[in-house]
Enzyme design. Sequence first.
Site, PDB file in Angstrom:
ATOM      1  N   PHE A  47     -10.951   6.677   2.133  1.00 43.28           N
ATOM      2  CA  PHE A  47     -10.543   8.220   1.933  1.00 43.28           C
ATOM      3  C   PHE A  47      -9.190   7.978   3.478  1.00 43.28           C
ATOM      4  O   PHE A  47      -8.312   6.976   2.777  1.00 43.28           O
ATOM      5  CB  PHE A  47     -11.725   9.173   2.211  1.00 43.28           C
ATOM      6  N   ASN A  48      -9.092   8.497   3.905  1.00 45.07           N
ATOM      7  CA  ASN A  48      -7.979   8.082   4.949  1.00 45.07           C
ATOM      8  C   ASN A  48      -7.940   7.607   6.408  1.00 45.07           C
ATOM      9  O   ASN A  48      -8.177   8.799   7.222  1.00 45.07           O
ATOM     10  CB  ASN A  48      -6.710   9.649   5.501  1.00 45.07           C
ATOM     11  N   LYS A 105       0.628  -1.036   0.170  1.00 42.44           N
ATOM     12  CA  LYS A 105       0.010  -0.113  -0.261  1.00 42.44           C
ATOM     13  C   LYS A 105       0.614   1.408  -0.008  1.00 42.44           C
ATOM     14  O   LYS A 105       0.445   1.942   0.672  1.00 42.44           O
ATOM     15  CB  LYS A 105      -0.652   0.099   1.521  1.00 42.44           C
ATOM     16  N   GLY A 107       3.589  15.007  -5.910  1.00 39.18           N
ATOM     17  CA  GLY A 107       2.249  13.892  -6.691  1.00 39.18           C
ATOM     18  C   GLY A 107       0.869  14.044  -5.020  1.00 39.18           C
ATOM     19  O   GLY A 107      -0.400  13.113  -5.325  1.00 39.18           O
ATOM     20  N   ASN A 121       5.640   6.895   6.284  1.00 38.39           N
ATOM     21  CA  ASN A 121       4.865   8.301   5.059  1.00 38.39           C
ATOM     22  C   ASN A 121       3.219   8.968   5.397  1.00 38.39           C
ATOM     23  O   ASN A 121       3.374   9.806   5.002  1.00 38.39           O
ATOM     24  CB  ASN A 121       5.048   6.988   3.642  1.00 38.39           C
ATOM     25  N   ASN A 122       2.738   8.209   6.179  1.00 36.88           N
ATOM     26  CA  ASN A 122       1.683   9.277   6.741  1.00 36.88           C
ATOM     27  C   ASN A 122       1.378   9.917   7.637  1.00 36.88           C
ATOM     28  O   ASN A 122       2.440   9.569   8.167  1.00 36.88           O
ATOM     29  CB  ASN A 122       0.348   7.989   6.312  1.00 36.88           C
ATOM     30  N   SER A 147      -9.577   2.316  -1.851  1.00 36.44           N
ATOM     31  CA  SER A 147      -9.016   3.690  -2.328  1.00 36.44           C
ATOM     32  C   SER A 147      -9.263   4.711  -3.091  1.00 36.44           C
ATOM     33  O   SER A 147     -10.067   4.197  -4.123  1.00 36.44           O
ATOM     34  CB  SER A 147      -7.122   3.214  -1.852  1.00 36.44           C
ATOM     35  N   TYR A 153       0.487   2.272  -7.090  1.00 38.92           N
ATOM     36  CA  TYR A 153      -0.808   1.219  -6.280  1.00 38.92           C
ATOM     37  C   TYR A 153      -2.156   2.299  -7.076  1.00 38.92           C
ATOM     38  O   TYR A 153      -2.891   1.202  -6.943  1.00 38.92           O
ATOM     39  CB  TYR A 153      -0.018   2.013  -5.099  1.00 38.92           C
ATOM     40  N   ARG A 208      -7.952  16.452   3.613  1.00 39.28           N
ATOM     41  CA  ARG A 208      -7.289  15.539   3.552  1.00 39.28           C
ATOM     42  C   ARG A 208      -8.944  14.628   4.668  1.00 39.28           C
ATOM     43  O   ARG A 208      -9.412  15.648   5.229  1.00 39.28           O
ATOM     44  CB  ARG A 208      -6.854  14.051   4.053  1.00 39.28           C
ATOM     45  N   LYS A 239      -5.086  -0.812  -7.828  1.00 36.77           N
ATOM     46  CA  LYS A 239      -6.673  -0.383  -6.654  1.00 36.77           C
ATOM     47  C   LYS A 239      -7.700  -1.065  -8.472  1.00 36.77           C
ATOM     48  O   LYS A 239      -8.804  -1.145  -7.999  1.00 36.77           O
ATOM     49  CB  LYS A 239      -6.935   0.445  -5.972  1.00 36.77           C
TER      50      LYS A 239
END
Length: 346
Positions: free
Chosen positions: A177-178, A84, A293, A197-198, A124, A148, A230, A152
């Site tokens: 979503f998140n 992911k 990105g 990463n998050n 996602s 990624y 987000r 999906k």
Amino acid sequence: MRILVTGGAGYIGGHTCVVLAERGHQIVIADNFSNSSPLVLQRLSRLTHKVIASHRLDLRDRDALSSLLETYRFDAVMHFAASKAVGESCERPLDYYDNNVGGSAALLQAMNRAKVRRLVFSSSATVYGDPQRVPLDESAPLQPCNPYGRTKLMTEQMIGDLCAADPMFNAACLRYFNPVGAHPSGMIGEDPSGIPNNLMPYICQVAVGRHERLSIFGNDYPTVDGTGVRDYLHVLDLARAHADALEYLADTGRNLTVNLGTGRGVSVLELVRAFERASGREIPYDIVGRRPGDVAAMYADPSLAQAVLGWRAELDLEAMCRDAWHWQTTNPDGYRALERIRRIPG
Ligand code: NAD
Ligand code: WQD
């Protein structure tokens, strides 16, 4: 129902197992533990007061998967198992197509052979790519902008093709979503390996002293305060949606593709402030350049989930931060501390 949960030792799969067990379902986990610890299973058993059957298995091992589906007569599959990390998917795209698309193809084929015809799939919001407008409803264009996200979308399409070919096969594709937060017990939570990463896990690690400062990736977006916006949702709300989606499939025999979010956009700075309030810790930060990105703002129109499943997110930002912080303080090294304890002789 007897349910196979692929990736059930992972972050979202684990929380969903707890909700499914609470609703009286019988669970069997299949996981290769590539991004999780087998020690999660003990925590799941303690939380649910049930022994959870589990099998160390890679979905791409078609023989092992077929024999698992032959051994148990599953009523449904919840399919979480995937890689992911967006950045990693750009560096090693073939691994992502292999694991996420190849693993899903192997699963669908095994299900087809064993006549297991009910599937809930972890998709996602990343399938939408850079949104033309927000909030995003399910009819928004599907333009994922990294490998990624494309895995999906391809898996959604593969599932759609199977549903079209076999009207007995029912599936729900859930576009998260998140997801953030943790079980309020503090026994299970997100345990990223390496540097997170998050945003939420990174904030937690700053709060607990594992990193000195948070880097905020840009404050020049056209948003409320210039930082990225987000749709954060509590992982337990998300878990509940899986149980609801499964019941919908069983009750109606229809297919479903649906967004799961709160519908509320929250900026990076708003999340930082909410976390500071919930934890009582200051989160020092630096504003740095934009992350390649990233999009400015992304949040859901969750009205289809409400209309069709009767689902809406109930837990607010305060609960997300409080539960993430509780998990982090109870397990400052994640499940790794448990692994160390297990290795102590005697
Ligand atoms: P996670 O990494 O914690 O869980 C995934 C689990 O799948 C892990 O336990 C891993 O060991 C296992 N796995 C991976 N490949 C496997 C394979 N080939 N065979 C068997 N097991 C395998 O991730 P998560 O955050 O719980 O995400 C679950 C699902 O939700 C994934 O499909 C992910 O793409 C999707 N999703 C996650 C997010 C998010 O922000 N966490 C958002 C949208 C969608
Ligand atoms: C949120 C916001 C960052 C870290 C990713 C995937 C997506 C989905 C969920 C699986 C953004 C900012 C972040 C940091 C920051 N996963 N940020 N400092 O990018 O919305 O989504 O996870 O399907 O596919 O792309 O989530 O938590 O990485 O970032 O300022 O150290 O926080 O720029 O605005 P994202 P995130």
